[in-house]
Design an enzyme around this catalytic site. Structure first.
Site, short mmCIF file in Angstrom:
data_model
loop_
_atom_site.label_atom_id
_atom_site.label_comp_id
_atom_site.label_asym_id
_atom_site.label_seq_id
_atom_site.Cartn_x
_atom_site.Cartn_y
_atom_site.Cartn_z
CG ASP A 50 3.56 -5.57 -39.61
OD1 ASP A 50 3.75 -4.64 -40.39
OD2 ASP A 50 4.21 -5.73 -38.56
CG ASP B 30 10.00 -4.18 -40.81
OD1 ASP B 30 11.00 -4.85 -41.06
OD2 ASP B 30 9.60 -3.24 -41.52
CB SER C 164 5.89 -4.32 -45.00
OG SER C 164 6.99 -3.69 -44.39
CE LYS D 58 1.60 -1.72 -42.43
NZ LYS D 58 2.09 -2.96 -41.82
#
Ligand code: C5P
Ligand code: MG
Length: 265
Positions: free
Chosen positions: A47, A49, A148, A197
């Site tokens: 990931d 952030d 992301s 995702k």
């Protein structure tokens, strides 16, 4: 090799106070089988952030990709107010552990869709992105496959400016679509939000070709679908422990993943 041996001698970082594991025995077995399979079978998927970038520094929150734009001078004040309203509405939902992912998913799609619509009205120029990232407080903690729900153009600029956009780094994210004069007109492709995702990965089969020869994945994230691990992490700790093999509490470094990679390679 005993559990204590691995933890203390091979990966001392696993004894850090930040490390929590539901089942340390299972983690040991996974790491041992990954070592046995060899480093050419390992890949890292991360990931971005709040995982590769810090959650906070010196007590101050660090920005996500979206926040870098929110705080920049590329947006009008009206747009910033609207985005702030969206953040105040949807972020508490994102981190609400009393709601199920099923309940949150449509609301997250609503958040991302509304935010991207607002951004697209701002005539954001590609050639100014480097500057706003330069002026932001974004901080990196490492380099891999970065997956992301943030904004690809911003994320790439963050890792470029940190000097870690190495050739082995691949990025799946929401990319901006600029017109021929370099102004933001839309976002490309399917929207990526924190809860799709998996679907995103399935669409990018080309990239995951490599996954077939590298079945051993060190996966780094800060969310169950991908939600920011905020101050309220404690109340979410149990669901994190149930889902992630290793959970790091208030650990703004990549010491543990780095130590595991060192052990595996
Ligand atoms: O890289 P990652 O998948 O973590 O990016 C998603 C993060 O972006 C979410 O945790 C969310 O809080 C944040 N976000 C934001 N502003 C938006 C949409 C998402 O800060 N408009
Ligand atoms: Mg995240």
């Amino acid at each position: 090799m005993t559990l204590a041996h691995i933890f203390n001698a091979k990966i001392p970082e696993l004894s850090n106070p930040s490390v929590c594991m539901r089942d340390p025995q299972r983690v040991q077995e996974i790491l041992q089988s990954m070592v046995k399979a060899g480093s050419n079978t390992v890949q890292v998927i991360s990931d971005f952030d709040m995982t590769l970038t810090r959650f906070a520094y010196n007590g101050k929150r660090c920005p996500t990709c979206h926040n870098i734009l929110d705080n920049s001078k590329l947006l009008s004040n009206d747009c910033k107010t609207e985005l702030k309203k969206l953040l105040n509405t949807y972020y508490p939902i994102e981190i609400d552990s009393s709601r199920s992912i099923e309940e949150k998913l449509p609301l997250m799609v609503e958040w991302w869709t509304k935010a991207h619509e607002l951004l697209v009205q701002q005539n954001i120029r590609k050639d100014l992105l480097a500057m706003v990232v330069q002026e932001s407080d974004a901080m990196l903690s490492i380099p891999l496959l970065i997956f992301s729900a943030g904004i690809g153009d911003i994320l790439e600029e963050v890792i470029r400016q940190a000097g870690v956009f190495h050739p082995n780094v691949k990025v799946f994210s929401n990319y901006m679509d600029f017109d021929e004069s370099g102004v933001l007109r839309a976002f490309k492709g399917e929207l990526i939000h924190i809860y799709n995702k998996r679907e995103g990965a399935l669409l990018n089969t080309g990239h995951f070709q490599e996954l077939r020869t590298r079945p051993n994945v060190l996966l780094l994230g800060d969310s169950l679908g991908d939600l920011t691990m905020a101050d309220g992490v404690e109340e979410r700790k149990q669901s994190y422990l149930d889902s992630y093999d290793i959970v790091l509490l208030k650990d703004e470094t990549l010491d543990v993943p780095n130590a595991i990679m060192l052990y595996l390679t």
